[in-house]
Write a protein that holds these residues in place. Structure first.
Motif, PDB file in Angstrom:
ATOM      1  N   GLY A  37      42.929  51.927  -4.577  1.00 18.72           N
ATOM      2  CA  GLY A  37      42.099  51.766  -3.790  1.00 18.72           C
ATOM      3  C   GLY A  37      41.150  52.901  -2.610  1.00 18.72           C
ATOM      4  O   GLY A  37      42.555  53.388  -2.121  1.00 18.72           O
ATOM      5  N   ILE A  38      40.031  52.604  -1.797  1.00 18.65           N
ATOM      6  CA  ILE A  38      40.165  54.126  -1.031  1.00 18.65           C
ATOM      7  C   ILE A  38      40.428  54.410  -0.030  1.00 18.65           C
ATOM      8  O   ILE A  38      41.345  55.073   0.907  1.00 18.65           O
ATOM      9  CB  ILE A  38      38.514  54.081  -1.340  1.00 18.65           C
ATOM     10  CG1 ILE A  38      37.454  54.290  -2.531  1.00 18.65           C
ATOM     11  CG2 ILE A  38      37.952  55.137   0.392  1.00 18.65           C
ATOM     12  CD1 ILE A  38      36.114  54.177  -1.984  1.00 18.65           C
ATOM     13  N   ASP A  39      40.824  52.712   0.757  1.00 16.59           N
ATOM     14  CA  ASP A  39      41.947  52.381   1.837  1.00 16.59           C
ATOM     15  C   ASP A  39      42.979  53.120   1.755  1.00 16.59           C
ATOM     16  O   ASP A  39      43.472  54.196   2.551  1.00 16.59           O
ATOM     17  CB  ASP A  39      42.078  51.241   2.509  1.00 16.59           C
ATOM     18  CG  ASP A  39      39.980  50.711   3.588  1.00 16.59           C
ATOM     19  OD1 ASP A  39      39.353  52.413   3.119  1.00 16.59           O
ATOM     20  OD2 ASP A  39      39.829  50.146   3.905  1.00 16.59           O
ATOM     21  N   GLU A  40      43.968  52.665   0.845  1.00 16.51           N
ATOM     22  CA  GLU A  40      45.271  52.923   0.692  1.00 16.51           C
ATOM     23  C   GLU A  40      45.355  54.672   0.692  1.00 16.51           C
ATOM     24  O   GLU A  40      46.644  55.047   0.891  1.00 16.51           O
ATOM     25  CB  GLU A  40      46.065  52.338  -0.449  1.00 16.51           C
ATOM     26  CG  GLU A  40      46.091  50.775  -0.092  1.00 16.51           C
ATOM     27  CD  GLU A  40      47.222  50.438   1.751  1.00 16.51           C
ATOM     28  OE1 GLU A  40      47.866  51.238   1.062  1.00 16.51           O
ATOM     29  OE2 GLU A  40      46.815  50.276   2.333  1.00 16.51           O
ATOM     30  N   ALA A  41      44.580  55.032  -0.425  1.00 15.86           N
ATOM     31  CA  ALA A  41      44.395  56.460  -0.940  1.00 15.86           C
ATOM     32  C   ALA A  41      44.552  57.443   0.004  1.00 15.86           C
ATOM     33  O   ALA A  41      44.855  58.331  -0.150  1.00 15.86           O
ATOM     34  CB  ALA A  41      43.174  56.121  -1.695  1.00 15.86           C
ATOM     35  N   LEU A  42      43.058  56.984   0.487  1.00 15.36           N
ATOM     36  CA  LEU A  42      43.517  57.174   2.334  1.00 15.36           C
ATOM     37  C   LEU A  42      43.993  57.772   3.258  1.00 15.36           C
ATOM     38  O   LEU A  42      45.117  58.502   3.260  1.00 15.36           O
ATOM     39  CB  LEU A  42      42.354  57.037   3.514  1.00 15.36           C
ATOM     40  CG  LEU A  42      41.102  57.944   3.040  1.00 15.36           C
ATOM     41  CD1 LEU A  42      39.730  57.226   3.850  1.00 15.36           C
ATOM     42  CD2 LEU A  42      40.763  59.059   4.123  1.00 15.36           C
ATOM     43  N   LYS A  43      44.808  56.247   4.037  1.00 13.91           N
ATOM     44  CA  LYS A  43      46.255  56.914   4.170  1.00 13.91           C
ATOM     45  C   LYS A  43      47.505  57.427   3.693  1.00 13.91           C
ATOM     46  O   LYS A  43      47.724  58.084   4.544  1.00 13.91           O
ATOM     47  CB  LYS A  43      47.217  54.651   3.754  1.00 13.91           C
ATOM     48  CG  LYS A  43      46.100  54.233   4.561  1.00 13.91           C
ATOM     49  CD  LYS A  43      47.167  52.787   5.048  1.00 13.91           C
ATOM     50  CE  LYS A  43      46.167  51.922   5.894  1.00 13.91           C
ATOM     51  NZ  LYS A  43      46.460  50.771   6.072  1.00 13.91           N
TER      52      LYS A  43
END
Lengths: 459, 430, 575
Positions: free
Chosen positions: B355-361
């Motif tokens: 997921g994009i949010d987790e990958a950003l983190k």
């Protein structure tokens, strides 16, 4: 030549007739004829038969629902070494007579992994250890076939690998202490090989025309090179530096050869006008650089500069890892040089098809071409794109929803359990210099043990 | 005629000026900068429309910034996106210039137990690959040595500055390679038993080192407690002190399932703080890693499966599977010159289950936390170091343009040798 | 010291050639002639035909009579063979029996590795196995005791090692025992690394070139002989001359094709060039069975079979035993046994794969393809067990027997003289105490060319190192490293309670390496040597000893660890 004819016969006789399939309602990226929304693609007997809206399905057709998905031509990799048991016959600066087609390995699981990245055709190449390396094979990713002949792409022209710069110099100049040890030497290797082949061809012509009574000796090396000079074999030349690229074009011009595709060609951008004027094409990395000195002055804008200068350009993998996401590699040209979607997609479809001489059969979604299709969720140029299904000749060779874990075709009955490899295979194989390490090593470590030479990329 | 002449001279001057301009080196600008009206992706505090004032190297103010100061450069970010700079948690950037030219490589010193070798010493601030990397939005990397069991101490650095002092983020970490029961390559034909035996032997060596380190720490503490001056020369052991004392985590490279399990119990046994790196088969034991609460730095995401019978996407999905199991995951490229591909690695991880949010983190706040610098890095919060990107959209997408990169508040020119070559050769003259 | 070595040497010669020494020792009894009367036996005349209560008369090397009621001639030695079975002696379709392995030499340094002399390139079709065959080689007596009477012997070497010859497995010289000369040329996809042709693509290209040139040269020579006027003198290259009969299909080509891709290469190359192909040492040929059948290609299957895993029974029982005494076992251990679906899936595939290998022969039988066996990679003592495995996997006993007798006779063109037990044929027989395929059967006699070899219940009296100094001796070693195999000898001695080890590598004759840090445990020895590779490199040896062999690993610093194995050879001696 007999052999080639034989192979053609074999292919037609043994291959199952292509499949019938209807791909419904996808966003069709034809690459050459624009993007068609909510369109169907009909594949009959393995060939694209119709592209239109609302095509009626006939009884003996499979249907694939592509609603909300992107349908693009199967991706073509103009430079890879998958499905090969041998990459380099690195013992001589000229080995035109060898043919990696003799070492095809249809059991390589890398073929399946490439399919899982939408790649349906690859150019299985000899390595870059020699100035004139071996002949290459354009293969279709018919994973599941056991007979190596069934990988060969029927009708694809013969190709051969050339190589300039550090690799042949390291292998022969440094390794065996023979010419070439410099880029000057590399040039003379070509000139000498071409001239010898011309003499050879004349001897045979004389014999056939009755001007000579005794048959000359048969020499497969000269035979092959004279086929190059006759224009029957396309040259794919591993190259990096601008000067060496110009050198080869001068040599080819002197010997009347007009077809050449430069591979890697990291400094192609510096001589883009000359490449365009010669009619040479270029097959590049999206962004590889700095792994050795001759690629230090590289730029990821290479593909964009070449494209803008009118050079037919493709992006290749040279790696069993990278081949799995060539769609993403092509997308990088949108960050580095603002190529349009069609321009970027052309880099991995119609352009490599042209470089391999198969553009009439593959590389775009057009009626009459092979039913090689990649279906994506998300636009293939998006980093979030996921290949869903890959078809070769209309046959589904990869389906993400029916993807068993273990896709090995050849199971070694004496293996206890699969081994874990610390390094990935592509790193270890050294890409273009695969099989060369042996050669380079005889120098220093002859006494005891012979081992893999280097973990570095040596493309 | 006269007027024409004047005009002619005028245009000459103009030409000269232009060429002078062209030859001028672009330099970073100091600011302060006011980023107006952009979509701010704070990572930790949501996403909203607002302004950011970058001043004195930090995020000075955030939200609706009102200021009359005249020395502030205002940058209109309407329609733009603002992200924290991306962090690569494992790279050789700055330590390797040209892989095949060994004299340009500084990441592997002789010796098997050399934790005192400091990457920060050898990172070349002027490596050609550094500008190439940062224009893609990577502002910070963990540059680490490799090549032996304890190859040295890596350093988290910002990708701008002219000296180690200017670049360091203050987080240096000892790395270790856990004994491997995997094969080193296709040529490695040791029997299964031999592989196991070799690994056991290596672990025994490590345990011996560890026993000495513990003893060393005791003497050190005793010396401290008794206010004694301990004259000594044992930089290896000194380098391990913060780990033995539980102040710093040990960064352990470990990849196969069996090795990860072994490493988890080794860490527990020695009551260490640890971070795992690599963790290629983390997906096979994700629950166990989560349970052990060991954070993970994984990557590259674009990698082939390590076993012939693995699924094609084993490496793509690894980060996501670990993250879903509750492991704190950061992402690395494990590359040098192409550390610039960090955002794309994160993009692939995102697509294949993270997921994009987790990958950003995984490329911001998780990394900052793993390196114990979350007070200064990893998100857009007031007071944090001004490592900021202004983009036309999602920084993982290839199509997105990174329009501004700020490192420590400096507006970095979006120029590298690769862009310069583009500028020179797109339309070559002659 | 001198005495000591002399004794060791004599010991070796004696141990290696028991039969020979028996025959040649002057104090051994003289032979009583070569007429034998095998009395009251079952005669398995050919596959499927068993005659009971027969007497077989052997005279002058022939089967002179088979009859239930005949009487032995006065000079016959009578073999009481009640309830024994007489079979035609087995025929080995292709092997390197009697040819010792060449000592591995260091790769020669060539000024131009791309242009080596033919012998280094592995192109020696002019060589004959007769030149290197030694009937005294242990492999000959081993093969004979396994029931084999004729071997089609190929020379060892690389791509074109030379001509095969059919040799009777007696103990006289090859010339005396030659049954049929020049049965074929051998082609192997093998090469000298680092020397052209170094890879299979090089080998394939080179073969095409040699083949075409042999054909051209052959034609030219014929023309020249007819009328030399105005023609260039033919190039009488021995290599090409040896290949003429292959290009005219007068001599078959034994193409060693173990795996599926090799089989494909052989079939393609045959179609391309048109030679007379015999697929040899086929392990994985079932993918091409249709083509083999269609082209009437003769086949020699390999008897080197994958090992069958002992069924899962072991893990099942482990699980059971765990669950019965659950309390005493930690849950961790239980987990380990219980769940590994991945391993299970892996094993299922492996089992399927093994099954394919093992049932290949049955499949060939079903398709009516003529096949014999070849013996490049199998120990003679394993042959019967392996054939029994094939039978368990569907091969009929008759077909198995045919593959050992009549089929190879036909393939090699000697069915008029051997392959069956028939009057007039050469007395190549074996006598077993039970039907051969019976698990407990043993070969009691082998007749080769009318000469008898008798086997007692063997008590192994082989060279066994004494328990006390079980490491002491001269040991061979073989280290497999990528691309080459290092060989040599290792001498372990002990004096004054101290072990000493010296290593002699074949690649550097006359040099020795002395081991450091020797440590000896119950069954293992570890030590290291410092090798000079431009700079000193530590090479660690870790060896585990079984009775008269050992295996282990060699670690060479950062270069990796490689398997090593070796066998006891003799008492300590120096080289």
């Amino acid at each position: 030549m007999n052999r080639i004819i034989f192979i053609l016969i074999l292919c037609t006789s043994t291959l199952a007739i292509g499949q019938n399939v209807l791909i419904k309602n996808g966003t069709v990226l034809t690459v050459t004829k624009g993007t068609l929304a909510e369109t169907d693609v009909l594949i009959t007997n393995g060939k694209i038969a119709q592209i239109a809206k609302n095509i009626k399905k006939e009884a003996n057709y499979n249907e694939i629902d592509a609603t909300g998905l992107y349908v693009m031509p199967g991706i073509i990799d103009a430079h890879s070494h998958i499905a090969l048991d041998v990459v380099n016959e690195a013992t001589s600066p000229v080995t035109a007579e060898v043919n990696v087609g003799d070492a095809l390995n249809p059991l390589d699981v890398s073929i399946y992994r490439a399919l899982a990245g939408g790649v349906t055709i690859s150019h299985a190449m000899h390595g870059s250890a020699n100035a004139i390396g071996g002949q290459c094979e354009t293969i279709k990713h018919r994973f599941g076939e056991i007979n190596p002949d069934n990988l060969r792409m029927q009708g694809a022209p013969r190709t051969i690998k050339f190589a300039l710069g550090e690799n042949p110099i390291r292998t022969h100049g440094e390794g065996s202490k023979i010419v070439p040890n410099t880029r000057m030497g590399v040039e003379q290797i070509f000139r000498n090989a071409f001239s010898e082949a011309k003499i050879y061809a004349k001897e045979w012509d004389d014999y056939k025309n009755g001007l000579r009574k005794s048959s000359p000796e048969y020499n497969l090396r000269h035979e092959t090179i004279s086929d190059i000079l006759k224009g029957n074999i396309l040259i794919h030349c591993h190259s990096y530096r601008a000067d060496e690229i110009l050198m080869l074009m001068r040599v080819l011009k002197d010997f009347g050869v007009s077809k050449v595709c430069f591979q890697h060609v990291n400094e192609g951008f510096k001589v883009a006008p000359e490449l365009a004027a010669f009619g040479a094409s270029a097959s590049v990395f999206s962004d590889w650089w700095a792994y050795k000195f001759e690629v230090y002055y590289s730029t990821a804008y290479n593909a964009a500069i070449l494209t803008r200068n009118g050079v037919v350009t493709s992006i290749n993998s040279d790696s069993d890892e990278l081949i799995r996401h060539l769609y993403h590699e092509a997308a990088k040209t949108q960050r580095y040089g603002d190529l349009s979607d069609d321009e970027a997609l052309a880099l991995i479809t119609i352009n490599p098809a042209k470089q391999l001489g198969i553009e009439k059969m593959a590389g775009s979604i057009e009626v009459g071409k092979d039913g090689d299709i990649a279906i994506f969720k998300g636009h293939p140029l998006s980093v979030y794109a996921i290949p869903q299904m890959t078809l070769v000749d209309g046959a589904i060779k990869f389906d993400i929803n029916k993807d068993p874990d273990d896709m090995r075709l050849d199971i070694n009955p004496s293996e206890k359990f699969s081994s874990f490899y610390e390094t990935d295979k592509s790193q270890e194989n050294n890409g273009c210099l695969q099989d060369v390490s042996e050669m380079l090593m005889q120098e220093s470590y002859a006494k005891y043990l012979r081992f893999r030479y280097s973990k570095n990329h040596s493309h | 005629m006269k007027t024409l002449n004047i005009f002619w001279i005028f245009s000459l001057i103009f030409l000269v000026n232009v060429s002078l301009l062209a030859q001028q080196v672009q330099k970073a600008e100091k600011g302060p900068f006011l980023l107006k009206n952009g979509t701010i992706h704070t990572i930790t505090k949501g996403t909203y429309l607002g302004d950011i004032l970058l001043k004195d190297g930090i995020i000075y103010e955030i939200g609706a910034v009102k200021t009359d100061a005249t020395n502030i450069t205002v940058i209109d970010c309407t329609g733009k996106h603002i992200y924290p700079g991306l962090i690569d948690s494992g790279s050789k950037l700055g330590l390797a210039e040209i892989e095949a030219v060994s004299v340009t490589n500084d990441f592997s010193e002789h010796g098997d137990f050399i934790p005192h070798m400091k990457a920060l010493t050898a990172i070349n601030p002027n490596a050609v690959a550094i500008p190439v990397t940062r224009v893609n939005g990577v502002t910070t990397v963990f540059a680490k040595p490799e090549g032996s069991t304890f190859p040295g101490t890596g350093a988290l650095v910002d990708l701008f500055g002219y000296s180690p002092e200017q670049m360091t983020c203050g987080s240096e970490r000892v790395v270790m390679k856990f004994p491997s029961t995997g094969r080193r390559g296709r040529w490695d034909r040791r029997s299964d038993d031999d592989i196991k035996k070799d690994a056991e032997k290596a672990l025994k060596n490590i345990n011996e080192v560890w026993a000495s380190a513990l003893a060393y720490a005791k003497i050190d503490s005793a010396a401290g407690a008794q206010k004694q001056t301990w004259v000594k020369n044992n930089p290896q052991m000194d380098a391990l002190l913060p780990i033995v004392k539980g102040i710093q985590p040990l960064f352990i490279e470990v990849n196969s399932k069996a090795d990860i399990e072994e490493a988890i119990s080794w860490v527990a046994q020695n009551k260490l703080k640890a971070v795992f790196m690599g963790v290629a088969e983390g997906w096979r034991v994700a629950d166990k890693i989560a349970k052990a609460k060991i954070p993970v730095i994984t990557g590259p995401i674009m990698n082939t499966p390590r076993r012939d019978n693995d699924r094609f996407d084993a490496a793509y999905t690894n980060a996501g599977k670990m993250s879903k199991a509750g492991v704190k995951v950061a992402i690395r490229t494990d590359n040098a010159e192409n550390t610039r591909n960090l955002p794309f690695n994160a993009g692939f991880a995102a697509a294949y289950g993270m997921g994009i949010d987790e990958a950003l983190k995984a490329v911001t706040i998780n990394a900052a936390e793993i390196f114990d610098v979350a007070d200064k890095y990893g998100s857009i919060e007031k007071g944090k170091i001004a490592n900021i990107l202004v983009t036309t959209g999602d920084p993982f997408e290839t199509k997105t343009k990174i329009e501004k990169v700020f490192i420590r508040g400096w507006n970095i020119p979006l120029e590298s040798r690769q862009t310069l070559l583009y500028d020179e050769f797109l339309e070559r003259n002659p | 010291m001198v005495k000591f070595y002399f004794r060791a040497l004599v010991g070796i010669i004696f141990l290696l050639t028991p039969e020979r020494s028996f025959l040649q020792n002057s104090d051994a009894p003289k032979s009583l002639g070569n007429t034998y009367f095998i009395k009251n036996c079952f005669v398995v005349q050919k596959p499927g035909i068993v005659l009971s209560g027969q007497n077989v008369l052997i005279k002058d090397g022939f089967i002179s009579d088979i009859c239930p009621s005949s009487k032995p001639p006065f000079d016959a030695q009578i073999i009481q063979a009640d309830s024994m079975y007489v079979y035609a002696g087995f025929i080995d379709g292709f092997s390197n029996i009697g040819i010792s392995k060449p000592e591995s030499k260091d790769r020669p340094k060539l000024p131009d590795p791309g242009n080596p002399p033919n012998d280094l390139a592995g192109i020696t079709p002019q060589n004959s196995s007769l030149d290197s065959y030694k009937s005294s080689d242990k492999s000959v007596s081993d093969m004979r005791s396994a029931g084999f009477v004729i071997s089609n012997v190929a020379p060892r070497g690389l791509m074109l090692p030379g001509q095969c010859n059919l040799i009777l497995l007696g103990d006289e010289s090859a010339d005396k025992l030659l049954l049929k000369a020049k049965t074929g040329q051998t082609f192997q996809l093998e090469s000298n690394r680092g020397i052209y042709p170094a890879t299979i693509i090089g080998v394939m290209a080179k073969f095409r070139e040699i083949y075409k040139n042999a054909s051209i040269a052959g034609n030219h020579e014929a023309k020249y002989i007819a009328n030399p006027s105005g023609l260039m003198r033919p190039d009488f290259s021995r290599e090409l001359m040896a290949m003429y009969p292959v290009t005219t299909q007068k001599m078959p080509l034994f193409f060693v094709t173990q795996k599926t891709k090799d089989v494909h290469k052989a079939l393609s190359l045959k179609e391309e060039l048109g030679f007379d192909l015999i697929l040899t040492e086929v392990k994985q040929g079932w993918h091409y069975i249709d083509k083999i059948k269609k082209t009437n290609t003769r086949v020699l299957l390999s008897l080197d079979l994958p090992e069958i895993e002992k069924k899962k029974a072991k893990s099942e029982t482990a699980k059971d035993s765990l669950s019965t005494k659950k309390d005493s076992v930690s849950t961790k251990e239980l987990e380990k046994v219980e769940k590994n679906p991945e391993k299970e899936a892996f094993d299922v595939k492996k089992e399927q794969s093994t099954k394919e290998y093992l049932s290949q022969a049955a499949l060939f039988e079903k398709q009516g393809i003529l096949f014999g066996f070849s013996f490049l990679n199998v120990k003679p003592s394993d042959i019967k067990n392996n054939i029994r495995t094939l039978i368990e996997n569907g091969l009929s006993e008759d077909a198995a027997l045919a593959a050992l007798t009549t089929n190879p006779a036909q393939i090699l063109g000697i069915n008029n003289v051997s392959g069956t037990v028939e009057k007039g044929k050469i007395a190549n027989l074996i006598i077993t105490d039970k039907p051969y395929f019976n698990e407990k059967s043993a070969v009691k006699y082998t007749f080769v060319d009318g000469r008898k070899y008798e086997y007692q219940e063997k008590k192994k009296q082989e060279n066994k190192p004494t328990e006390a100094g079980k490491f002491i001796g001269t040991w061979t070693y073989t280290v497999e490293v990528p691309g080459s195999v290092q060989k040599g000898k290792m001498v372990i001695t002990k004096s004054a309670g101290e072990y000493m080890i010296k290593v002699f590598d074949n690649s550097s004759p006359g040099e020795e390496d002395v081991a450091n840090n020797i440590s000896v445990n119950e069954n293992s020895v570890t030590f290291n040597i410092i090798a000079d590779m431009g700079q000193p490199v530590k090479v660690d040896f870790d060896l585990k000893f079984a009775e008269k062999a050992y295996s282990g690993s060699v670690s060479v610093g950062e270069f990796g660890t490689f398997p090593i194995k070796g066998e006891y050879e003799s008492e300590p001696k120096l080289f």
